[in-house]
Every structure is written in structure tokens, then in C-alpha cells.
Design a protein around this motif. Structure first.
Motif, short mmCIF file in Angstrom:
data_model
loop_
_atom_site.label_atom_id
_atom_site.label_comp_id
_atom_site.label_asym_id
_atom_site.label_seq_id
_atom_site.Cartn_x
_atom_site.Cartn_y
_atom_site.Cartn_z
N GLN A 169 -3.20 -9.67 3.65
CA GLN A 169 -2.89 -8.25 3.54
C GLN A 169 -3.78 -7.61 2.50
O GLN A 169 -3.97 -8.14 1.41
CB GLN A 169 -1.43 -8.02 3.17
N LEU A 170 -4.32 -6.45 2.84
CA LEU A 170 -5.11 -5.64 1.91
C LEU A 170 -4.26 -4.49 1.40
O LEU A 170 -3.65 -3.76 2.19
CB LEU A 170 -6.34 -5.08 2.61
N LEU A 171 -4.24 -4.32 0.09
CA LEU A 171 -3.50 -3.23 -0.54
C LEU A 171 -4.40 -2.50 -1.53
O LEU A 171 -5.24 -3.12 -2.18
CB LEU A 171 -2.28 -3.77 -1.29
N ARG A 172 -4.20 -1.20 -1.64
CA ARG A 172 -4.93 -0.44 -2.66
C ARG A 172 -4.15 -0.53 -3.98
O ARG A 172 -2.94 -0.31 -4.01
CB ARG A 172 -5.10 1.02 -2.22
N GLU A 173 -4.86 -0.83 -5.02
CA GLU A 173 -4.23 -1.03 -6.33
C GLU A 173 -3.45 0.21 -6.77
O GLU A 173 -2.35 0.09 -7.31
CB GLU A 173 -5.31 -1.36 -7.37
N ALA A 174 -3.98 1.39 -6.53
CA ALA A 174 -3.29 2.62 -6.94
C ALA A 174 -1.97 2.77 -6.23
O ALA A 174 -0.97 3.21 -6.83
CB ALA A 174 -4.19 3.83 -6.66
N ASP A 175 -1.91 2.39 -4.93
CA ASP A 175 -0.66 2.48 -4.18
C ASP A 175 0.37 1.50 -4.71
O ASP A 175 1.57 1.81 -4.79
CB ASP A 175 -0.92 2.21 -2.69
N VAL A 176 -0.10 0.30 -5.05
CA VAL A 176 0.81 -0.72 -5.59
C VAL A 176 1.40 -0.26 -6.92
O VAL A 176 2.62 -0.35 -7.13
CB VAL A 176 0.07 -2.06 -5.77
N LEU A 177 0.57 0.24 -7.81
CA LEU A 177 1.04 0.69 -9.11
C LEU A 177 2.03 1.85 -8.98
O LEU A 177 3.05 1.90 -9.68
CB LEU A 177 -0.14 1.10 -9.98
N ALA A 178 1.75 2.77 -8.07
CA ALA A 178 2.66 3.91 -7.86
C ALA A 178 4.01 3.43 -7.34
O ALA A 178 5.06 3.92 -7.78
CB ALA A 178 2.03 4.91 -6.90
N ALA A 179 4.00 2.49 -6.40
CA ALA A 179 5.25 1.98 -5.84
C ALA A 179 6.06 1.23 -6.89
O ALA A 179 7.29 1.37 -6.96
CB ALA A 179 4.95 1.07 -4.65
N VAL A 180 5.39 0.44 -7.69
CA VAL A 180 6.08 -0.32 -8.74
C VAL A 180 6.70 0.61 -9.77
O VAL A 180 7.85 0.41 -10.21
CB VAL A 180 5.10 -1.32 -9.41
N ARG A 181 5.97 1.62 -10.16
CA ARG A 181 6.49 2.57 -11.16
C ARG A 181 7.70 3.32 -10.63
O ARG A 181 8.60 3.69 -11.39
CB ARG A 181 5.40 3.56 -11.55
N ALA A 182 7.75 3.55 -9.32
CA ALA A 182 8.85 4.31 -8.74
C ALA A 182 10.09 3.46 -8.48
O ALA A 182 11.17 4.02 -8.25
CB ALA A 182 8.39 4.96 -7.42
N HIS A 183 9.96 2.14 -8.54
CA HIS A 183 11.09 1.26 -8.26
C HIS A 183 11.89 1.01 -9.53
O HIS A 183 11.30 0.77 -10.60
CB HIS A 183 10.60 -0.07 -7.69
N PRO A 184 13.22 1.02 -9.47
CA PRO A 184 14.02 0.85 -10.69
C PRO A 184 13.94 -0.55 -11.29
O PRO A 184 14.15 -0.71 -12.50
CB PRO A 184 15.45 1.16 -10.21
N ASP A 185 13.68 -1.58 -10.48
CA ASP A 185 13.67 -2.94 -11.01
C ASP A 185 12.72 -3.83 -10.21
O ASP A 185 13.14 -4.75 -9.51
CB ASP A 185 15.08 -3.54 -10.98
N PRO A 186 11.42 -3.59 -10.29
CA PRO A 186 10.48 -4.40 -9.50
C PRO A 186 10.48 -5.87 -9.90
O PRO A 186 10.26 -6.74 -9.05
CB PRO A 186 9.13 -3.74 -9.79
N ALA A 187 10.75 -6.16 -11.17
CA ALA A 187 10.75 -7.55 -11.62
C ALA A 187 11.87 -8.37 -11.00
O ALA A 187 11.78 -9.60 -10.91
CB ALA A 187 10.85 -7.61 -13.15
N GLY A 188 12.93 -7.70 -10.56
CA GLY A 188 14.07 -8.40 -9.98
C GLY A 188 13.96 -8.67 -8.50
O GLY A 188 14.82 -9.36 -7.92
N ILE A 189 12.90 -8.16 -7.85
CA ILE A 189 12.77 -8.32 -6.39
C ILE A 189 12.69 -9.78 -5.97
O ILE A 189 13.41 -10.19 -5.04
CB ILE A 189 11.54 -7.53 -5.88
#
Length: 223
Positions: A169-189
Motif C-alpha cells: 500500500q502506498l500512502l502520502r505522509e501528509a494524509d497519514v499525519l492528518a489522520a493520526v492527529r484527528a484520531h483521539p487514540d491512535p496509539a491504542g489501535i
């Protein structure tokens, strides 16, 4: 078309698909779409997947690679295309992520082989083309394991990384960072995914993944 032994038990009781069915380009894409819809999205394994799962945002390509060199060339093409996506021009694509679905081939039949290959892909298909800071790759595989040292341990949590066919899978780094910042608990996924899949049990997880291999389509090799 290849046949498949749907329930093959390895050491430690781990269930492995041994050979493939539906390995043509269109069938690989259909199986991958079913995996995305019935497992990744249905079990909410990736909370970032739903917004980019529509056909206009998700590009899926059935790889025709026969070795690492041809796979690197394909991924480089996809990286260049993703870099242009959303640039504002009417001629450019609009997708936000790409799934390159590999064939059922010996050179990528093992999880560790795909992990090893990924270093070359990152260096030659991504970084060497100027995308090193802008893109990242994520791997999925029918035999993926979460721990490098747990090949023979039975753990349903490994199905958070398992797909009907090997996938880059190819992902754009900016999209990943934006999604992580918007999630309340990305470390718990990861821990939540592990708990959910272990509650289902490895056999149920395996059977759901195996069912994706029966998917068929009359479509082409890129959707």
C-alpha cells in the motif's frame, strides 16, 4: 487458475493458506475489495480506511510483476501517479492511496520475503524518485505475523495484517499525519484490534479471509 487447500495447519496449530485460487488480475482485485469491505472496514481494523475506501479515493492495481525488478518499476509508476494526484488539474487522478496487489508467486509467497523486498521498494521506487519524505508503504500478506519471533505461535491478532494476496500500500505522509492527529487514540489501535480478533478466534478469522478468495469479477486489472 490455481487450486487452494483452504485449511492447512502448520506447526503450533497455525492455519495457513497453501495455494491460491482466483489468482488472475481481476479476481485478485475482487478478493482484495471483499477483504477491505468484510474484514478491514467491517471490523474497524483501520479507522482511517473508510474515508478513502470509495473508488474515487482508492486505486487498486493488480501487479503483473514477475520479480523484484518489475515490482519496483510498477511501484515507482504508482508513486509518481500518487504524487500528482489531487494537484488540481482536470487530467490528474484524484485518489489518495494505492493498493498494489501482488500475484501468488514464489518470490513473494512468504511474509519475511515481502518484508525484505520492501527495503528495496522503499529505496528504489520511493526515495530514489524524490518521494522519500512524502510517501510511505504498508505491507499486508496472507502469512503476515505481528512479531518477527512468533512465526509458530497461534495468534488471531496476526489477521490485522493478513490479506488474501500480498499487498503493498502506498500512502502520502501528509494524509497519514492528518489522520493520526484527528484520531483521539491512535496509539491504542493495535491493542484494540488484537483484542477484537482474539475474541473472534483464529479459525473464524482464517475462514473469513479464505472466503475472500472465492470472490470473482469481470473487471480489469486496475480499478
Amino acid at each position: 487458475m490455481h487450486r487452494v487447500a483452504f485449511l492447512s495447519t502448520g506447526r503450533g496449530g497455525r492455519l495457513h493458506p497453501t495455494r491460491r485460487i482466483c489468482s488472475g488480475p481481476a479476481s485478485r482485485l475482487a478478493a482484495t475489495r471483499q477483504w477491505l469491505d468484510t474484514i478491514v472496514l467491517a471490523e474497524r481494523l483501520c479507522p482511517f480506511a473508510a474515508p478513502v475506501s470509495s473508488p474515487d479515493k482508492l486505486r487498486m492495481r493488480a501487479s503483473e510483476a514477475t520479480d523484484l525488478a518489475s515490482l519496483t518499476a510498477e511501484l515507482a509508476q504508482e508513486a509518481d501517479l500518487l504524487a500528482k494526484s489531487g494537484s488540481g488539474s482536470a487530467e490528474t487522478p484524484k485518489h489518495e492511496t494505492t493498493l498494489l496487489v501482488l500475484p501468488a508467486a514464489r518470490w513473494c509467497s512468504q511474509w519475511r520475503e515481502l518484508v525484505s523486498i520492501s527495503w528495496t521498494l522503499q529505496a528504489e521506487a520511493i526515495a530514489a524518485r524524490g518521494h522519500g519524505q512524502a510517501m510511505q508503504i504498508v505491507l499486508f500478506h496472507p502469512k503476515a505475523v505481528r512479531s518477527t519471533y512468533a512465526d509458530d505461535l497461534v495468534d488471531a491478532a496476526d489477521y490485522s495484517l493478513r490479506s488474501p494476496f500480498p499487498i503493498v500500500q502506498l500512502l502520502r505522509e501528509a494524509d497519514v499525519l492528518a489522520a493520526v492527529r484527528a484520531h483521539p487514540d491512535p496509539a491504542g489501535i493495535p491493542s484494540r484490534n488484537a483484542a477484537r480478533l482474539r475474541a473472534l478466534g483464529e479459525r473464524a478469522c482464517y475462514e473469513r479471509l479464505a472466503a475472500c478468495l472465492t470472490a470473482s469479477t469481470a473487471g480489469g486489472s486496475v480499478i
